[in-house]
Design a protein around this motif. Structure first.
Motif, PDB file in Angstrom:
ATOM      1  N   ASN A   1     -19.784  16.545  33.248  1.00 10.55           N
ATOM      2  CA  ASN A   1     -18.882  16.472  34.405  1.00 10.55           C
ATOM      3  C   ASN A   1     -19.570  15.955  35.661  1.00 10.55           C
ATOM      4  OD1 ASN A   1     -16.825  17.656  32.843  1.00 10.55           O
ATOM      5  ND2 ASN A   1     -17.553  19.713  33.340  1.00 10.55           N
ATOM      6  N   ALA A   2     -20.878  15.703  35.594  1.00  8.83           N
ATOM      7  CA  ALA A   2     -21.627  15.275  36.771  1.00  8.83           C
ATOM      8  C   ALA A   2     -21.396  13.791  37.052  1.00  8.83           C
ATOM      9  CB  ALA A   2     -23.113  15.551  36.570  1.00  8.83           C
ATOM     10  N   ALA A   3     -21.823  13.367  38.244  1.00  8.50           N
ATOM     11  CA  ALA A   3     -21.639  11.966  38.641  1.00  8.50           C
ATOM     12  C   ALA A   3     -22.709  11.062  38.063  1.00  8.50           C
ATOM     13  CB  ALA A   3     -21.646  11.868  40.173  1.00  8.50           C
ATOM     14  N   ALA A   4     -23.788  11.648  37.541  1.00 10.11           N
ATOM     15  CA  ALA A   4     -24.882  10.857  36.991  1.00 10.11           C
ATOM     16  C   ALA A   4     -25.028  11.147  35.506  1.00 10.11           C
ATOM     17  CB  ALA A   4     -26.185  11.185  37.727  1.00 10.11           C
ATOM     18  N   PRO A   5     -25.564  10.201  34.733  1.00  9.57           N
ATOM     19  CA  PRO A   5     -25.762  10.453  33.307  1.00  9.57           C
ATOM     20  C   PRO A   5     -26.864  11.485  33.077  1.00  9.57           C
ATOM     21  CG  PRO A   5     -26.758   8.363  33.934  1.00  9.57           C
ATOM     22  CD  PRO A   5     -25.995   8.839  35.129  1.00  9.57           C
ATOM     23  N   VAL A   6     -26.819  12.111  31.919  1.00 11.13           N
ATOM     24  CA  VAL A   6     -27.870  13.029  31.490  1.00 11.13           C
ATOM     25  C   VAL A   6     -28.667  12.300  30.413  1.00 11.13           C
ATOM     26  CG1 VAL A   6     -28.390  15.239  30.407  1.00 11.13           C
ATOM     27  CG2 VAL A   6     -26.466  15.057  31.991  1.00 11.13           C
ATOM     28  N   ASN A   7     -29.925  11.999  30.708  1.00  6.92           N
ATOM     29  CA  ASN A   7     -30.753  11.217  29.796  1.00  6.92           C
ATOM     30  C   ASN A   7     -31.592  12.158  28.930  1.00  6.92           C
ATOM     31  OD1 ASN A   7     -29.971   8.597  30.802  1.00  6.92           O
ATOM     32  ND2 ASN A   7     -31.136   9.109  32.658  1.00  6.92           N
ATOM     33  N   GLY A   8     -31.045  12.451  27.781  1.00  9.27           N
ATOM     34  CA  GLY A   8     -31.665  13.429  26.889  1.00  9.27           C
ATOM     35  C   GLY A   8     -31.175  14.821  27.242  1.00  9.27           C
ATOM     36  N   TRP A   9     -30.791  15.562  26.246  1.00  8.53           N
ATOM     37  CA  TRP A   9     -30.184  16.870  26.541  1.00  8.53           C
ATOM     38  C   TRP A   9     -30.481  17.884  25.444  1.00  8.53           C
ATOM     39  CZ3 TRP A   9     -26.847  17.926  22.577  1.00  8.53           C
ATOM     40  CH2 TRP A   9     -26.235  16.853  21.939  1.00  8.53           C
ATOM     41  N   THR A  10     -30.424  19.155  25.854  1.00  8.10           N
ATOM     42  CA  THR A  10     -30.538  20.284  24.925  1.00  8.10           C
ATOM     43  C   THR A  10     -29.391  21.237  25.179  1.00  8.10           C
ATOM     44  OG1 THR A  10     -32.945  20.153  24.762  1.00  8.10           O
ATOM     45  CG2 THR A  10     -31.925  22.258  24.172  1.00  8.10           C
ATOM     46  N   LEU A  11     -28.598  21.430  24.167  1.00  6.78           N
ATOM     47  CA  LEU A  11     -27.533  22.436  24.211  1.00  6.78           C
ATOM     48  C   LEU A  11     -28.076  23.707  23.557  1.00  6.78           C
ATOM     49  CD1 LEU A  11     -24.351  22.840  24.742  1.00  6.78           C
ATOM     50  CD2 LEU A  11     -24.169  22.581  22.263  1.00  6.78           C
ATOM     51  N   ALA A  12     -27.828  24.848  24.182  1.00  7.57           N
ATOM     52  CA  ALA A  12     -28.311  26.119  23.618  1.00  7.57           C
ATOM     53  C   ALA A  12     -27.202  27.155  23.643  1.00  7.57           C
ATOM     54  CB  ALA A  12     -29.525  26.624  24.389  1.00  7.57           C
ATOM     55  N   PHE A  13     -27.205  27.997  22.612  1.00 13.35           N
ATOM     56  CA  PHE A  13     -26.303  29.149  22.593  1.00 13.35           C
ATOM     57  C   PHE A  13     -26.925  30.234  21.738  1.00 13.35           C
ATOM     58  CE2 PHE A  13     -24.887  26.491  19.052  1.00 13.35           C
ATOM     59  CZ  PHE A  13     -24.658  27.394  18.015  1.00 13.35           C
ATOM     60  N   THR A  14     -26.387  31.445  21.852  1.00 11.29           N
ATOM     61  CA  THR A  14     -26.918  32.602  21.132  1.00 11.29           C
ATOM     62  C   THR A  14     -25.828  33.204  20.265  1.00 11.29           C
ATOM     63  OG1 THR A  14     -28.481  33.085  22.906  1.00 11.29           O
ATOM     64  CG2 THR A  14     -27.994  34.871  21.364  1.00 11.29           C
ATOM     65  N   TRP A  15     -26.126  33.416  18.982  1.00 13.33           N
ATOM     66  CA  TRP A  15     -25.168  34.094  18.106  1.00 13.33           C
ATOM     67  C   TRP A  15     -24.971  35.537  18.578  1.00 13.33           C
ATOM     68  CZ3 TRP A  15     -22.531  30.861  15.528  1.00 13.33           C
ATOM     69  CH2 TRP A  15     -23.093  29.787  14.845  1.00 13.33           C
ATOM     70  N   PRO A  16     -23.740  36.029  18.586  1.00  8.86           N
ATOM     71  CA  PRO A  16     -23.498  37.414  18.999  1.00  8.86           C
ATOM     72  C   PRO A  16     -24.058  38.457  18.035  1.00  8.86           C
ATOM     73  CG  PRO A  16     -21.510  36.089  19.264  1.00  8.86           C
ATOM     74  CD  PRO A  16     -22.487  35.266  18.474  1.00  8.86           C
ATOM     75  N   THR A  17     -24.306  38.082  16.766  1.00  5.25           N
ATOM     76  CA  THR A  17     -24.784  39.047  15.767  1.00  5.25           C
ATOM     77  C   THR A  17     -25.995  38.486  15.041  1.00  5.25           C
ATOM     78  OG1 THR A  17     -23.557  38.302  13.819  1.00  5.25           O
ATOM     79  CG2 THR A  17     -22.360  39.684  15.397  1.00  5.25           C
ATOM     80  N   GLY A  18     -26.654  39.356  14.278  1.00  5.84           N
ATOM     81  CA  GLY A  18     -27.811  38.947  13.522  1.00  5.84           C
ATOM     82  C   GLY A  18     -27.502  38.397  12.150  1.00  5.84           C
ATOM     83  N   TRP A  19     -26.231  38.359  11.757  1.00  5.16           N
ATOM     84  CA  TRP A  19     -25.879  37.869  10.415  1.00  5.16           C
ATOM     85  C   TRP A  19     -25.180  36.509  10.475  1.00  5.16           C
ATOM     86  CZ3 TRP A  19     -24.310  42.803  12.119  1.00  5.16           C
ATOM     87  CH2 TRP A  19     -23.053  42.863  12.728  1.00  5.16           C
ATOM     88  N   GLN A  20     -25.394  35.762  11.569  1.00  3.51           N
ATOM     89  CA  GLN A  20     -24.833  34.419  11.704  1.00  3.51           C
ATOM     90  C   GLN A  20     -25.981  33.412  11.790  1.00  3.51           C
ATOM     91  OE1 GLN A  20     -22.648  35.988  15.234  1.00  3.51           O
ATOM     92  NE2 GLN A  20     -20.942  34.742  14.490  1.00  3.51           N
ATOM     93  N   SER A  21     -25.772  32.241  11.233  1.00  6.98           N
ATOM     94  CA  SER A  21     -26.829  31.231  11.265  1.00  6.98           C
ATOM     95  C   SER A  21     -26.243  29.839  11.077  1.00  6.98           C
ATOM     96  CB  SER A  21     -27.880  31.507  10.181  1.00  6.98           C
ATOM     97  OG  SER A  21     -27.294  31.428   8.891  1.00  6.98           O
ATOM     98  N   VAL A  22     -27.066  28.839  11.403  1.00  7.91           N
ATOM     99  CA  VAL A  22     -26.749  27.437  11.141  1.00  7.91           C
ATOM    100  C   VAL A  22     -27.401  27.050   9.825  1.00  7.91           C
ATOM    101  CG1 VAL A  22     -27.091  25.061  11.902  1.00  7.91           C
ATOM    102  CG2 VAL A  22     -26.518  26.839  13.575  1.00  7.91           C
ATOM    103  N   SER A  23     -26.599  26.572   8.891  1.00  9.74           N
ATOM    104  CA  SER A  23     -27.148  26.107   7.615  1.00  9.74           C
ATOM    105  C   SER A  23     -27.625  24.662   7.700  1.00  9.74           C
ATOM    106  CB  SER A  23     -26.093  26.236   6.513  1.00  9.74           C
ATOM    107  OG  SER A  23     -25.719  27.580   6.327  1.00  9.74           O
ATOM    108  N   SER A  24     -26.853  23.837   8.383  1.00 13.31           N
ATOM    109  CA  SER A  24     -27.223  22.434   8.586  1.00 13.31           C
ATOM    110  C   SER A  24     -26.413  21.899   9.757  1.00 13.31           C
ATOM    111  CB  SER A  24     -26.947  21.614   7.318  1.00 13.31           C
ATOM    112  OG  SER A  24     -25.556  21.643   6.994  1.00 13.31           O
ATOM    113  N   GLY A  25     -26.874  20.804  10.334  1.00  9.36           N
ATOM    114  CA  GLY A  25     -26.154  20.211  11.463  1.00  9.36           C
ATOM    115  C   GLY A  25     -26.321  18.713  11.477  1.00  9.36           C
ATOM    116  N   TRP A  26     -25.512  18.016  12.276  1.00  5.74           N
ATOM    117  CA  TRP A  26     -25.552  16.566  12.337  1.00  5.74           C
ATOM    118  C   TRP A  26     -25.276  16.077  13.761  1.00  5.74           C
ATOM    119  CZ3 TRP A  26     -22.366  19.384   9.154  1.00  5.74           C
ATOM    120  CH2 TRP A  26     -21.027  19.525   9.554  1.00  5.74           C
ATOM    121  N   SER A  27     -25.553  14.786  13.959  1.00  8.38           N
ATOM    122  CA  SER A  27     -25.361  14.079  15.231  1.00  8.38           C
ATOM    123  C   SER A  27     -26.309  14.560  16.315  1.00  8.38           C
ATOM    124  CB  SER A  27     -23.908  14.181  15.719  1.00  8.38           C
ATOM    125  OG  SER A  27     -23.029  13.643  14.760  1.00  8.38           O
TER     126      SER A  27
END
Length: 676
Positions: free
Chosen positions: A598-624
């Motif tokens: 939403n900013a007026a300038a581009p973001v050159n390289g980025w890291t998205l982060a989030f935290t699972w609410p529980t200990g029994w959730q995980s990422v098996s694989s991802g893309w893009s």
């Protein structure tokens, strides 16, 4: 449910002291476990139907005086009839279940006589699978008009999502349309017909337990999950929802970890009710009418699980929890923790043998280990008592506590360690224990029954391996003259603030607001008004809050009912994230995330982060993008530029082995993003 065979008829699912396993004293041991109990952290009040068990028409002991008295002695206050999946083939008027076995002397009147002798309310399952709304209405008329039984609770069907709509079929269902849409339509018809006879009855609809199949799955032709469809279409016609929970686990240790799912599962279920059931959804209660284990059913793992799951569910406001079953019959025999386990889902022995008589159960109606656990829970959770917050620093020792009407505390400690005793230091908040040894009732591995006597102290107990102990702690101060507890608060929430509001009490009171944190609550503030705005909260975090009143003499009330809320994402930010579960199969799903700059300038390289609410959730694989997970924290990184106003889309396969509480807050290069 677990269905019996025709031949079996009942086959079918901080100071230290010590608590010795038998009379006599031991040397004091240093505490290795800390348990805190905070009466300021008020949870649910125990209702009159809390302690439940299933009774089935294929059980020849149904309603007998011996069984009724055993159940009454254990504190059972609700009995379910006619028994799981049999309900969907059972016709009450002629007492038949085509395709199934019906034992002699198990008709509805016999059941009611046994329930009355036990002192238990009935929960009756109306036949949805092969019955009609008129048949159910006639049953209500017979029960409550003709016989005057005042049977309040009526569930429409058993596990009706198991009718083949999602691929697995064990539940009888003669409807051409097996969808939740059809079930919801029939719920409305049943409710109208039955309440036309007796408008005081309560109608229950079958839902799925979050985290258990087919929760999360959208069937062919449906617009939502089973729970979403049923609640959206029939929410106005029901008074409670009915769920079952067989948590599985290949070992006792694995099974005993599953009770950690309870709080999140009930939270998600309540969220679904509030989101989909329409106006007045808060009136809808939750019943758990079947639960059991797959390993150690008759031995100590089943007992430990029962103590933990009943207490945990009741503390979260489930109004009844019901074990499957009273009798079930011999299953696969094994040895568990040094004791013979008969693979029997029953609380009481059926007294039967295998086909060649090489293995026989104990005498008929001999209590199995879970029965003794049930009796301890029955002593813990009495109608009118109030669960309060507890916390344990040892994952193998769980704790539950209730505040009695007279101010005393009852504390249930469960040692799930099969090999080691644990000495527990007990700490209290908002409560002063009296001196002297408390009364302790305990049940250990292989015991013949519950042992009771004064043991240890209010501040220290030693738990033998694989044991349950109920400690009754007398209050060391009088509660007379204390202010009345405030009414249930409500919360208006942003990403970092919450305004807590509650009904006004007597003049001259000050109010203290506490956030629950296990057994040690955190005071958020105090005021002489009836609302308090709390700041500096974490976005995307769940909070449970109580309000207490204090008078001019310094006397503190008991806690208000709790209010639970989750803070959201900020309304505006330099980034926006949209998260979607696009295809769920019950223990995994395809997730899609859209990230907008939403900013007026581009973001050159980025890291998205989030935290699972529980200990029994995980990422098996991802893309893009590049995906990684450390603990519960997931990071998605990309070297690509994200243009001003542009959106990047990434995806992943997620897995879960418990309630799937989705994340709601994401950061982009450390900035908390708005939600879409």
């Amino acid at each position: 449910m677990k269905i019996p065979s025709l031949a079996g008829a009942v086959l079918l699912a901080a100071i230290t002291a010590v608590l010795p396993p038998a009379a006599g004293a031991r040397a004091a041991a240093a505490a290795d476990t800390r348990v805190d109990i905070d009466v300021r952290a008020g949870l649910a009040t125990v209702g009159a139907t809390a302690i439940g068990v299933n009774h089935a028409i294929w059980d020849a002991q149904l309603g007998t005086p011996a069984v009724a008295d055993l159940l009454g002695d254990a504190g059972v206050t609700m009995l379910r009839y006619p028994g799981g999946s049999y309900a969907d083939i059972y016709h009450w008027r002629d007492h038949t279940a085509p395709g199934g076995y019906v034992a002699p002397g198990t008709d509805f009147d016999t059941f009611m006589a046994g329930a009355r002798r036990t002192g238990a309310e009935p929960m009756i399952i109306a036949n949805y699978g092969t019955g009609t709304a008129q048949e159910a209405a006639d049953w209500v008329r017979y029960a409550n008009v003709t016989k005057g039984y005042d049977a309040t609770y009526w569930t429409i069907g058993n596990e009706n999502y198991g009718n083949g709509h999602y691929g697995s079929a064990w539940e009888a269902d003669d409807h051409a349309d097996k969808s939740p849409r059809q079930y919801a339509a029939e719920i409305v018809a049943y409710s109208q017909a039955m309440k036309a006879v007796d408008p005081t009855i309560k109608i229950g609809a079958v839902l799925t337990m979050p985290g258990n199949w087919p929760d999360g799955i959208v069937g062919s032709g449906d617009t939502g999950t089973w729970n979403q469809e049923v609640l959206t279409r029939a929410g106005s016609a029901i008074d409670f929802v009915d769920v079952h929970w067989y948590p599985g686990g290949s070992t006792p240790a694995e099974t005993l970890t599953r009770t950690a799912h309870i709080q999140d599962a009930v939270y998600l279920l309540r969220q679904q009710i509030n989101q989909y059931a329409g106006t007045g959804a808060s009136r809808i209660g939750i019943s758990m009418t079947e639960t059991n284990v797959e390993v150690g059913r008759n031995t100590q793992p089943g007992a430990l699980f029962l103590a933990d799951v009943y207490s945990g569910l009741l503390a979260q406001g489930v109004f009844t929890v019901q074990w499957w079953n009273v009798h079930n019959g011999l299953g696969t025999v094994s040895e568990v923790a040094g004791e013979t386990d008969y693979g029997d889902y029953g609380l009481l022995s059926s007294g039967n043998c295998n086909t060649d008589d090489t293995v026989c159960q104990p005498a008929l109606n001999t209590p199995f280990a879970p029965y003794h656990a049930l009796s301890l829970v029955g002593d813990l959770a009495r109608a009118g008592d109030r669960f309060v917050g507890t916390g344990s620093d040892n994952g193998l020792v769980s704790a539950h506590a209730v505040r009695r009407a007279d101010g005393d505390l009852a504390v249930l400690l469960v040692n799930k360690d099969p090999d080691n005793a644990h000495t527990v230091a007990l700490g209290y908040r908002g409560f002063t224990p009296a001196g002297g040894a408390p009364t302790v009732a305990s049940y250990g591995n292989g015991d013949d029954g519950v042992r009771t006597g004064p043991e240890g102290s209010a501040t220290a107990q030693t738990l033998e391996p694989y044991s349950i102990s109920l400690i009754t702690v007398r209050s060391g101060r009088t509660e007379s003259g204390s202010p009345k507890a405030p009414g249930r608060p409500s919360a208006t929430v942003t990403d970092r603030t919450a305004t807590i509001t509650w009904p006004a009490g007597a003049a001259g009171l000050k109010y203290e607001v506490y956030r629950q944190n296990g057994g040690v609550s955190e005071q958020l503030g105090e005021t002489s008004g009836t609302s308090l705005t709390v700041g500096n909260l974490d976005p995307g975090r769940r909070y449970t809050v109580n309000v207490l009143a204090r008078d001019g003499a310094g006397r503190l009330s008991q806690a208000s009912p709790p209010v639970t809320f989750t803070t959201g994402a900020p309304a505006t930010s330099s980034c926006t994230v949209k998260f979607r579960d696009t295809n769920d199969w019950g223990n995994g799903y395809v997730g899609a995330i859209d990230i907008t700059n939403n900013a007026a300038a581009p973001v050159n390289g980025w890291t998205l982060a989030f935290t699972w609410p529980t200990g029994w959730q995980s990422v098996s694989s991802g893309w893009s993008a590049t995906w990684s997970q450390e603990g519960r924290t997931v990071r998605v990184t990309s070297d690509a530029a994200l243009a001003a106003g542009g959106t990047a889309s990434v995806g992943f396969v997620g897995s879960y082995s418990g309630p799937n509480v989705l994340p709601t807050v994401f950061t982009l290069n450390g900035t908390v993003c708005a939600g879409a």
